[in-house]
Design a protein around this motif. Structure first.
Motif, mmCIF file in Angstrom:
data_model
loop_
_atom_site.group_PDB
_atom_site.id
_atom_site.type_symbol
_atom_site.label_atom_id
_atom_site.label_comp_id
_atom_site.label_asym_id
_atom_site.label_seq_id
_atom_site.Cartn_x
_atom_site.Cartn_y
_atom_site.Cartn_z
ATOM 1 N N ILE A 20 -8.075 -4.007 -54.543
ATOM 2 C CA ILE A 20 -8.796 -2.912 -55.219
ATOM 3 C C ILE A 20 -10.021 -2.516 -54.398
ATOM 4 C CG2 ILE A 20 -10.179 -2.327 -57.263
ATOM 5 C CD1 ILE A 20 -8.175 -4.082 -58.864
ATOM 6 N N ARG A 21 -10.730 -3.552 -53.898
ATOM 7 C CA ARG A 21 -11.927 -3.279 -53.109
ATOM 8 C C ARG A 21 -11.588 -2.518 -51.824
ATOM 9 N NH1 ARG A 21 -16.880 -7.439 -53.016
ATOM 10 N NH2 ARG A 21 -17.716 -6.291 -54.752
ATOM 11 N N ALA A 59 -18.884 -4.079 -41.113
ATOM 12 C CA ALA A 59 -17.849 -3.075 -41.433
ATOM 13 C C ALA A 59 -18.486 -1.774 -41.920
ATOM 14 C CB ALA A 59 -16.896 -3.640 -42.484
ATOM 15 N N ILE A 60 -19.532 -1.892 -42.726
ATOM 16 C CA ILE A 60 -20.211 -0.678 -43.220
ATOM 17 C C ILE A 60 -20.807 0.095 -42.045
ATOM 18 C CG2 ILE A 60 -22.181 0.192 -44.559
ATOM 19 C CD1 ILE A 60 -21.789 -2.135 -46.491
ATOM 20 N N VAL A 61 -21.480 -0.635 -41.146
ATOM 21 C CA VAL A 61 -22.139 0.042 -40.018
ATOM 22 C C VAL A 61 -21.104 0.747 -39.147
ATOM 23 C CG1 VAL A 61 -23.504 -0.334 -37.922
ATOM 24 C CG2 VAL A 61 -24.116 -1.526 -40.029
ATOM 25 N N GLU A 62 -20.016 0.059 -38.873
ATOM 26 C CA GLU A 62 -18.987 0.655 -38.003
ATOM 27 C C GLU A 62 -18.377 1.909 -38.636
ATOM 28 O OE1 GLU A 62 -17.591 -3.125 -35.336
ATOM 29 O OE2 GLU A 62 -16.433 -2.702 -37.135
ATOM 30 N N LYS A 63 -18.225 1.866 -39.940
ATOM 31 C CA LYS A 63 -17.593 3.019 -40.600
ATOM 32 C C LYS A 63 -18.568 4.186 -40.816
ATOM 33 C CE LYS A 63 -15.344 4.625 -44.744
ATOM 34 N NZ LYS A 63 -14.530 4.343 -45.905
ATOM 35 N N TRP A 332 -33.637 2.445 -42.354
ATOM 36 C CA TRP A 332 -34.210 1.179 -41.865
ATOM 37 C C TRP A 332 -33.552 -0.012 -42.580
ATOM 38 C CZ3 TRP A 332 -35.805 0.800 -37.316
ATOM 39 C CH2 TRP A 332 -36.524 -0.315 -36.878
ATOM 40 N N GLY A 333 -32.259 -0.139 -42.316
ATOM 41 C CA GLY A 333 -31.503 -1.241 -42.898
ATOM 42 C C GLY A 333 -30.234 -0.717 -43.544
ATOM 43 N N VAL A 334 -29.273 -1.628 -43.742
ATOM 44 C CA VAL A 334 -27.972 -1.214 -44.276
ATOM 45 C C VAL A 334 -27.952 -1.341 -45.793
ATOM 46 C CG1 VAL A 334 -25.485 -1.586 -44.178
ATOM 47 C CG2 VAL A 334 -26.893 -2.049 -42.147
ATOM 48 N N TYR A 335 -28.319 -2.524 -46.299
ATOM 49 C CA TYR A 335 -28.226 -2.702 -47.753
ATOM 50 C C TYR A 335 -29.461 -3.424 -48.287
ATOM 51 C CZ TYR A 335 -26.477 -7.582 -47.370
ATOM 52 O OH TYR A 335 -26.329 -8.924 -47.138
ATOM 53 N N ASP A 336 -29.672 -3.229 -49.612
ATOM 54 C CA ASP A 336 -30.950 -3.597 -50.214
ATOM 55 C C ASP A 336 -31.380 -5.040 -49.968
ATOM 56 O OD1 ASP A 336 -31.328 -1.061 -51.225
ATOM 57 O OD2 ASP A 336 -30.411 -1.508 -53.174
ATOM 58 N N ASN A 359 -24.361 -5.783 -53.403
ATOM 59 C CA ASN A 359 -22.938 -6.159 -53.305
ATOM 60 C C ASN A 359 -22.214 -5.317 -52.270
ATOM 61 O OD1 ASN A 359 -23.025 -8.141 -55.374
ATOM 62 N ND2 ASN A 359 -23.134 -6.466 -56.866
ATOM 63 N N TYR A 360 -22.960 -4.724 -51.376
ATOM 64 C CA TYR A 360 -22.395 -3.908 -50.273
ATOM 65 C C TYR A 360 -21.742 -2.626 -50.763
ATOM 66 C CZ TYR A 360 -22.678 -8.548 -48.054
ATOM 67 O OH TYR A 360 -23.097 -9.773 -47.608
#
Ligand code: G3I
Length: 377
Positions: A20-21, A59-63, A332-336, A359-360
């Motif tokens: 699902i994710r 994965a988030i950064v690459e996408k 200035w950063g990806v996630y909290d 939770n990304y």
């Protein structure tokens, strides 16, 4: 038998949640696609991201992003910790990661009065260096760091935060040892070290008139002296109500008039109450500050989440209107969870300044940016 069935059911549930994710992730649009016709969209990364230790963030950064800036590993303190000793490994990984993903790579930062060891300004007898010796050391640092990544790092924050809020230069060790022309010398050496790299001046509060005007003078001065400067980075450490749309526009227009690029280099939006008067305190020690200064420990209320989304939408709307001048916006950063604002100006708070949650997952602010970008095409 019962144990086997239970194990199988648990495994199935885990696989289903994963599927699902994955499906949900695949349906998340990419910021770099939504903003492709406007400007580069970058992000500050730390070593866990580029090394893959924090694989979900990788994965988030690459996408999502097409530009990266190192949050810390290229600062003097880390890359040049001792005289004649450079620590290139993390910076090498950072540059290789950017190349692998075909990203616009930003070097941050060559000359700054913070995150630089005390020895850098002193001789072997612990006396402050004179101008010539300090210039030689500055040149050596710039040539060594830029030289290593020549042709690979696309742009450099050559000088960071040299101006104080009222306009003139900070009374930093750079001014004390070299003199006020240390900024010019840094740009001169940087251009010599890699003639093809873009060179930037980077600072915060440039939306405030006195500091903006001082920065305009600084850029003009560099240009009048025939030095290369490609752009000015305004650090977007902003809040829900600061700065105003008008202040952002005035900043952009001031530098557009000088013919340099404008970048929002360190964007995050603080939703927590101001705590600057308690600078350096630790919330886990000063419990009496908890309730007032750390109000969202258990999650961000919907109405604040919405305010944050609206604020991101407002900021991107202004930047998109000026896409001919704005060349890059870097978060200035990806996630909290990993934002520096969890520990500044006081340590141990639960902060929510970025586009991805703990939770990304993309936040409503992420959707707001994508929607604003799509609406502007
Ligand atoms: O590496 C040490 C580690 O060995 C030690 O155990 C740990 C204990 O606190 O500290 C680690 O160093 C920290 C470093 O980040 C790396 O994580 C420092 O304490 C911490 O102060 C430092 O903070 C950085 C800050 O610059 C320093 O001024 C933030 O991560 C970084 O986001 C922030 O970035 C700056 C930009 O470069 C310039 N503009 C302002 C911006 C926000 O302050």
């Amino acid at each position: 038998m019962k144990l086997l069935i239970t194990t199988c059911v648990v495994c199935l549930i885990i696989v289903l949640i994963g599927a699902i994710r994955c499906f949900a992730d695949a349906n998340v649009p990419a910021l770099k696609d939504a903003l492709a016709k406007a400007f580069l969209i970058g992000v500050a990364v730390n070593d866990d991201v580029v090394s893959g230790n924090d694989s979900q963030t990788t994965a988030i950064v690459e996408k999502q992003f097409n530009s990266i800036t190192p949050e810390n590993v290229m600062k003097w303190q880390f890359i040049h910790p001792e005289p004649n000793k450079y620590n290139f490994e993390p910076a090498d990984r950072f540059v290789a990661f950017g190349e692998k993903n075909k990203m616009f790579i930003v070097g941050h930062t060559l000359i700054w009065q913070n995150q630089i060891p005390g020895w850098a300004f002193r001789d072997d007898s612990n006396n402050l260096l004179g101008r010539d010796a300090m210039l030689a050391r500055m040149k050596d640092h710039i040539f060594t760091v830029m030289g290593r990544y020549k042709g690979r790092v696309n742009g450099w924050d050559v000088v960071n935060e040299a101006l104080n809020d009222a306009g003139p230069l900070h009374k930093s060790k750079w001014v004390e040892t070299v003199g006020p022309d240390f900024v010019q010398k840094a740009f001169e050496y940087a251009h010599e070290a890699d003639p093809n790299a873009e060179l930037y001046y980077n600072d915060f509060s440039l939306d405030k008139p006195a500091k903006r005007e001082a920065c305009v003078r600084l850029v003009k001065d560099l240009k009048d002296k025939g030095l290369r400067i490609d752009g000015v980075g305004i650090q977007g450490h902003w809040a829900l109500s600061y700065p105003s749309r008008k202040d952002i526009e005035q900043f952009i227009n001031a530098f557009a008039a000088l013919g340099v690029k404008v970048m929002v280099t360190e964007l995050d939006i603080d939703v927590l109450p101001s705590a600057t008067q308690y600078m350096g305190a630790d919330i886990n020690v000063r419990f009496e500050l908890q309730e007032r200064l750390n109000p969202y420990v258990n999650g961000l209320p919907d109405e604040v989440q919405k305010k944050l989304a609206d604020r991101y939408a407002e900021i991107f709307a202004v930047l998109l209107e000026h896409k001919d001048t704005v060349s890059r916006v870097t978060l200035w950063g990806v996630y909290d969870k990993t934002s520096w604002l969890n520990n500044w100006p006081i340590r141990g708070r639960t902060s929510y300044p970025l586009l991805f949650d703990r939770n990304y997952q993309p936040k409503p602010a992420f959707d707001a940016v994508v929607k604003t970008a799509q609406g502007s095409e």
